[in-house]
Design a protein around this motif. Sequence first.
Motif, short mmCIF file in Angstrom:
data_model
loop_
_atom_site.label_atom_id
_atom_site.label_comp_id
_atom_site.label_asym_id
_atom_site.label_seq_id
_atom_site.Cartn_x
_atom_site.Cartn_y
_atom_site.Cartn_z
N LYS A 136 12.69 40.58 -83.42
CA LYS A 136 13.00 41.91 -82.93
C LYS A 136 11.76 42.62 -82.37
O LYS A 136 11.85 43.35 -81.38
CB LYS A 136 13.60 42.75 -84.06
CG LYS A 136 13.99 44.17 -83.67
CD LYS A 136 14.61 44.88 -84.85
CE LYS A 136 15.05 46.31 -84.45
NZ LYS A 136 13.90 47.17 -84.13
N HIS A 163 23.33 46.68 -81.56
CA HIS A 163 24.77 46.44 -81.47
C HIS A 163 25.40 46.97 -80.19
O HIS A 163 26.57 46.66 -79.90
CB HIS A 163 25.47 47.07 -82.68
CG HIS A 163 25.07 46.46 -83.99
ND1 HIS A 163 25.60 45.28 -84.45
CD2 HIS A 163 24.15 46.85 -84.92
CE1 HIS A 163 25.05 44.96 -85.61
NE2 HIS A 163 24.16 45.89 -85.92
N GLY A 198 20.00 43.60 -84.42
CA GLY A 198 20.27 44.98 -84.77
C GLY A 198 20.60 45.88 -83.61
O GLY A 198 20.85 47.08 -83.80
#
Length: 596
Positions: free
Chosen positions: A366, A286, A284
């Motif tokens: 994450k 980017h 996530g």
Amino acid sequence: MSITPQFKEELRQRVRLSDVIGKKVKLTRAGVEFKGCCPFHHEKTPSFTVNDQKQFYHCFGCGAHGDVITFVMEMGNLPFMEAIEALAAQAGMQVPKPTPQEQEKYKKFDRLLKCSQEAAKWFMDKLHDPRNKEVKNYALERGLSEDIMQSFRIGYAPGEMEGLTAHLASLGFTDQEMVEASLARKSKKGGGVYGFFRDRLMFPVTDGRGRIVAFGGRILPDHLKKPETGDYTPAKYMNSSDTILFHKGRMVFNESIARAAAGKGAPVFITEGYMDVIALVQAGFHGAVAPLGTALTEDQIRLVWSMIPDEIKEPYICFDGDEAGRRAATRSIDRMLPMLGPGLSARFVFMPAGEDPDSLIKAGGKKAFDRCLAEARPMIDVVWQNLVEGKSFDTPERLAALEKSIQNICDLIPDSSVQYHYRSKLRERMRTEFSSFKQQRNQFQGKNTRRKGQDVVEMQGVAKGGTGHLKNLQAAFCYTLYLFPRFIEQYEEVLAMLNLDDAEIAMLRDALLECYEQSTETPVTEDVKGILVGDDVAIACKNMAQMHITFLSGQDDLQIVEKGLKELLQNMRRHANFDGRSGKRLRANAQALLGE
């Protein structure tokens, strides 16, 4: 004849930029500019601006930037001369004919772009070919999902020497074009070219607009590639050589995706490799980019800063949690120091020992990376760590060496404001952690040592009692520094070691030292007054000092003030008893300040 700058300028003047762009993009006026959704990448919130006065457009999302000529070239996928001709026809201007050399240059650039695009398609087809199922399974095992392989256009370069070159030749590309695109090498045995990338996972490198301009190839494990002959050990990664399309020291991997993400407020991360970038994107993040086979360069740093639309541009630089990662961080700092400016810096994220972003995210997801991110350190913290880690500063000589190192580092920073704040912060840390005179102050001048009716440490460089003429000199010395706090740094150690029995002089002296320790800029009188909660103490000291501060009468010449301070110090020394070790230290400091 070639297209002159004068012709291009006249063309821009005759054709209004907003009129041309308005045919492709819905624009709304925003002050002196127009705004709209960028035609070069998909977005819902407008970040594309058009300025007719300055004759350029700019997208804060993807970084697209140019004039009316650039816009027509990009939107119509036209060579330069065709764009010029289209605009000239609209403006009613006659186009000069380009030189043959210019025509050849534009044609070559376009041909090499198409050659790279076709090579990427071929690599992707080979990865998804059932005959290469084991290679694709390896990619999946490495954590590359089907979606991410499509998004990054990841492919596979088989081991045969001539597979790619034969395919490109069938499409009409020449051997020379393949070599100039860094897709092939000329055979030393004569007779043709062979593929540069073999037995590797292929990662296309795109420019800021998403066009494929180069490749990086990662070696396959031994069981998936042909055995090497001789003592040759191939590199883990191979990258395209520099071409007219690609400059490895000026570009970064994943620029187009990261720029679009940064334009929407996403943080930007600089990692060490392709797989780190891809792992972060899958998690996530980017805004991840990586250098292209080089250490982080000045051009790449500027490029990353340009991606961030905010005033504060602080990308996160992520390094492996090993000694090599620490060295890489130090090299990055060395490159960045001469580039720092207001709002231009970086924060450093160090992985646990033995980990990189790719392995960390695979193992802990994450959340594991988020924990490291929460401990990101500003650049000045890493600078300080590099200065002091593993070193001892238990002697005056070592402290002097540390101060010299701080000075050398700060001298590298070109912006005077940033340089000032770095110097202040680093010196403050030095005083806090290693300052011998701060320890002396705490030992001899702490709150518990100034009890009413109790003697302080014997003979601390000034005659015991501090009454009469000496007391007035001390008051004059402290009051002068109260009016001109910029000189506190110069006389800090003398201040800290003064033996003061008079409560008001001691309060003023302590306020001066506290102000200096807390200040991030050059201290002023109001700062000291704030610590004292008023000016009653200063006025009391002024009354004691009257006969010794005549040099201040209506005078703000700093040279005269500095001369007056030295004379006060010299007079205090004449009236002081310098017996004892601390007295000798004060005498030595006074001699140094007086140039004796």
